[in-house]
Design a protein around this motif. Structure first.
Motif, PDB file in Angstrom:
ATOM      1  N   SER A 129     -35.951  27.607  49.058  1.00 36.93           N
ATOM      2  CA  SER A 129     -35.128  28.248  48.023  1.00 36.93           C
ATOM      3  C   SER A 129     -34.085  29.171  48.638  1.00 36.93           C
ATOM      4  O   SER A 129     -32.895  29.111  48.298  1.00 36.93           O
ATOM      5  CB  SER A 129     -36.010  29.042  47.055  1.00 36.93           C
ATOM      6  OG  SER A 129     -36.902  28.208  46.375  1.00 36.93           O
ATOM      7  N   SER A 132     -31.380  27.225  50.573  1.00 38.52           N
ATOM      8  CA  SER A 132     -30.482  26.487  49.676  1.00 38.52           C
ATOM      9  C   SER A 132     -29.521  27.417  48.949  1.00 38.52           C
ATOM     10  O   SER A 132     -28.322  27.135  48.846  1.00 38.52           O
ATOM     11  CB  SER A 132     -31.301  25.676  48.672  1.00 38.52           C
ATOM     12  OG  SER A 132     -32.133  24.756  49.323  1.00 38.52           O
ATOM     13  N   LEU A 147     -27.825  22.384  43.194  1.00 36.06           N
ATOM     14  CA  LEU A 147     -28.550  22.807  44.390  1.00 36.06           C
ATOM     15  C   LEU A 147     -29.531  21.733  44.839  1.00 36.06           C
ATOM     16  O   LEU A 147     -30.201  21.088  44.030  1.00 36.06           O
ATOM     17  CB  LEU A 147     -29.315  24.097  44.081  1.00 36.06           C
ATOM     18  CG  LEU A 147     -29.486  25.118  45.208  1.00 36.06           C
ATOM     19  CD1 LEU A 147     -28.144  25.532  45.783  1.00 36.06           C
ATOM     20  CD2 LEU A 147     -30.226  26.349  44.687  1.00 36.06           C
ATOM     21  N   THR A 148     -29.618  21.527  46.156  1.00 33.62           N
ATOM     22  CA  THR A 148     -30.552  20.563  46.729  1.00 33.62           C
ATOM     23  C   THR A 148     -30.931  21.031  48.128  1.00 33.62           C
ATOM     24  O   THR A 148     -30.490  22.091  48.572  1.00 33.62           O
ATOM     25  CB  THR A 148     -29.937  19.152  46.756  1.00 33.62           C
ATOM     26  OG1 THR A 148     -30.913  18.227  47.220  1.00 33.62           O
ATOM     27  CG2 THR A 148     -28.706  19.105  47.644  1.00 33.62           C
ATOM     28  N   PHE A 149     -31.736  20.232  48.822  1.00 33.31           N
ATOM     29  CA  PHE A 149     -32.155  20.620  50.174  1.00 33.31           C
ATOM     30  C   PHE A 149     -32.330  19.361  51.031  1.00 33.31           C
ATOM     31  O   PHE A 149     -33.129  18.482  50.690  1.00 33.31           O
ATOM     32  CB  PHE A 149     -33.480  21.397  50.128  1.00 33.31           C
ATOM     33  CG  PHE A 149     -33.920  21.912  51.479  1.00 33.31           C
ATOM     34  CD1 PHE A 149     -33.313  23.014  52.055  1.00 33.31           C
ATOM     35  CD2 PHE A 149     -34.939  21.275  52.185  1.00 33.31           C
ATOM     36  CE1 PHE A 149     -33.720  23.487  53.297  1.00 33.31           C
ATOM     37  CE2 PHE A 149     -35.345  21.739  53.422  1.00 33.31           C
ATOM     38  CZ  PHE A 149     -34.737  22.856  53.980  1.00 33.31           C
ATOM     39  N   PHE A 157     -35.779  18.345  44.465  1.00 32.01           N
ATOM     40  CA  PHE A 157     -35.696  19.719  44.958  1.00 32.01           C
ATOM     41  C   PHE A 157     -36.305  20.696  43.953  1.00 32.01           C
ATOM     42  O   PHE A 157     -37.103  21.569  44.314  1.00 32.01           O
ATOM     43  CB  PHE A 157     -34.231  20.071  45.221  1.00 32.01           C
ATOM     44  CG  PHE A 157     -33.972  21.542  45.420  1.00 32.01           C
ATOM     45  CD1 PHE A 157     -34.262  22.159  46.618  1.00 32.01           C
ATOM     46  CD2 PHE A 157     -33.434  22.310  44.393  1.00 32.01           C
ATOM     47  CE1 PHE A 157     -34.033  23.520  46.799  1.00 32.01           C
ATOM     48  CE2 PHE A 157     -33.197  23.661  44.555  1.00 32.01           C
ATOM     49  CZ  PHE A 157     -33.495  24.265  45.767  1.00 32.01           C
ATOM     50  N   SER A 195     -30.268  24.118  40.343  1.00 29.60           N
ATOM     51  CA  SER A 195     -30.473  22.694  40.639  1.00 29.60           C
ATOM     52  C   SER A 195     -29.927  21.844  39.492  1.00 29.60           C
ATOM     53  O   SER A 195     -29.644  20.657  39.675  1.00 29.60           O
ATOM     54  CB  SER A 195     -31.970  22.387  40.826  1.00 29.60           C
ATOM     55  OG  SER A 195     -32.650  22.399  39.576  1.00 29.60           O
TER      56      SER A 195
END
Length: 404
Positions: A129, A132, A147-149, A157, A195
């Motif tokens: 978290s 990101s 948002l992603t990773f 995510f 996200s």
């Protein structure tokens, strides 16, 4: 911390990383999906050898048998289609669900291991978290891109972050007080909001309330300390929402979430509704044994799967596959929920509740997004629930023998 405890703690971290790693591949053996998870499984086995584990068990033989039978159903179904996607999906299930479940079963040896596993969900998710959100801020993409990773995709995510959020709530109630544990709740909620994953935003609201209701109902007598923690948690959740409500209303991801409650729910919702309808219609054409593993991808190559694991299995493996899947899903719930009827310590209540909430959330998202492999968490969290039941029963029996 001695070497044994360190290795056991590291094992729990590795298990979480395997669960989160998904279809991350090193590009080896393209005909067979070799993902980073396979190396994690190798590390878990190596650690068991280092710890000189003498006894290997299958704690939930009924569950393991159902997973094995389901693997056979997928294999037989693949012969009907000769689909490469169906073949990969079958291999994925055999390796990353059936075999991995046996490995995890033997890594979890005590109730402390279960606690450390829940903590590992928290530690891994909070790192993801923070990284990101920080990257989003530094690149000025936090408000423009979901948002992603590491390419996991916003939906996957957000699920990872949700597990960390529930582990966070578990730690608020079941461990020593820490200001950061309250702050990290909003780090998780911020990551989920940005996200843009509507399924997880809605799921977070539903399942946080569900968690707190279970705890209140089961623990009929709440002392001042527990009441203070509950009140603090509610204030941490509610006050920032009130304070930043104007900003939240203008957030484009919050606006996207609100589409769920309007007549025009968005293209994503409409397409997935259509895919669900098509899966059911095609499933009826071969209702008993289905059209074969991977058949949906052959009929609708631009979509690959219907984003509903129940519809996917019904269409591809028929009522036979669907019935086995439902048995697999219901079995851990039936077994673990019975434990609420016993006189439980506070830590036990929160362990059971955290696992049940994670599990129900996973079943809920499996009806909205992803294919069988994407929703492998259902089977692995189900195994962890049954392992907890095994260890809990074992500890109760040990206490009974001591008293006798």
């Amino acid at each position: 911390m001695n070497t044994h405890k360190f290795i056991k703690s590291f094992q729990m971290i590795i298990i979480v990383l395997i669960l989160f790693s998904g279809r991350t591949s090193l590009g080896l053996f393209e005909s067979i999906p070799i993902y980073l998870s396979i190396y994690g499984m190798g590390i878990l086995i190596l650690f068991m050898l280092i710890l000189q584990k003498k006894e290997y068990v299958i704690s939930a033989p009924v569950y393991s048998s159902l997973l094995f039978i389901f693997s056979i159903v997928l294999m037989l179904g693949n012969y009907l289609t000769a689909s490469e996607y169906g073949y990969n999906k079958t291999i994925e299930f055999v390796i990353y669900v059936f075999i991995l479940s046996i490995i995890i079963d033997n890594c979890l040896e005590t109730k402390i291991d279960i606690i450390n596993l829940i903590k590992s969900f928290y530690y891994v998710s909070i790192v993801i978290s923070i990284i990101s959100i920080t990257v989003g801020l530094l690149t000025n993409t936090l408000t423009t891109e979901r948002l992603t990773f590491l390419g996991s995709g916003p939906n996957t995510f957000s699920r990872m972050i949700f597990y960390g959020l529930i582990a966070n709530i578990f730690l608020v109630f079941a461990s020593k007080r820490s200001v950061f544990k309250f702050i990290s709740i909003w780090i998780f909620l911020t990551a989920i909001l940005f996200s843009g994953a509507r399924q997880t935003i809605l799921g977070s609201i539903i399942f946080i309330i569900f968690y707190l209701l279970i705890v209140i109902i089961v623990q009929k007598k709440i002392d001042k300390s527990r009441l203070l923690r509950l009140f603090s948690l509610l204030m941490i959740l509610i006050v920032p929402i009130i304070f930043f409500w104007t900003v939240i209303q203008e957030n484009k991801y919050f606006q996207r979430f609100l589409l769920l409650f309007s007549d025009e729910k968005g293209d994503s919702f409409n397409i997935r509704t259509w895919l669900l309808e098509q899966a059911i219609l095609k499933g009826k054409e071969s209702i008993l044994f289905g059209n074969g593993t991977g058949a949906f991808e052959l009929k609708y190559p631009e979509y690959i799967y219907p984003h509903n694991v129940f519809a996917e299995i019904f269409m591809e493996n028929g009522l036979v596959g669907l019935l086995i899947l439902i048995l697999i899903i219901m079995y851990p719930l039936k077994i673990l929920i019975k434990k609420y009827k016993l006189v439980l310590k506070e830590i036990d209540v929160h362990q059971i509740t955290a696992l049940v909430v994670m599990y129900l959330f996973t079943v809920y998202t499996a009806q909205i997004s992803g294919d069988l492999f994407d929703n492998r968490w259902i089977f692995l969290i189900g195994l962890i629930m049954l392992k907890y039941n095994f260890l809990f029963s074992k500890s109760i029996y040990g206490e009974f023998r001591k008293g006798d």
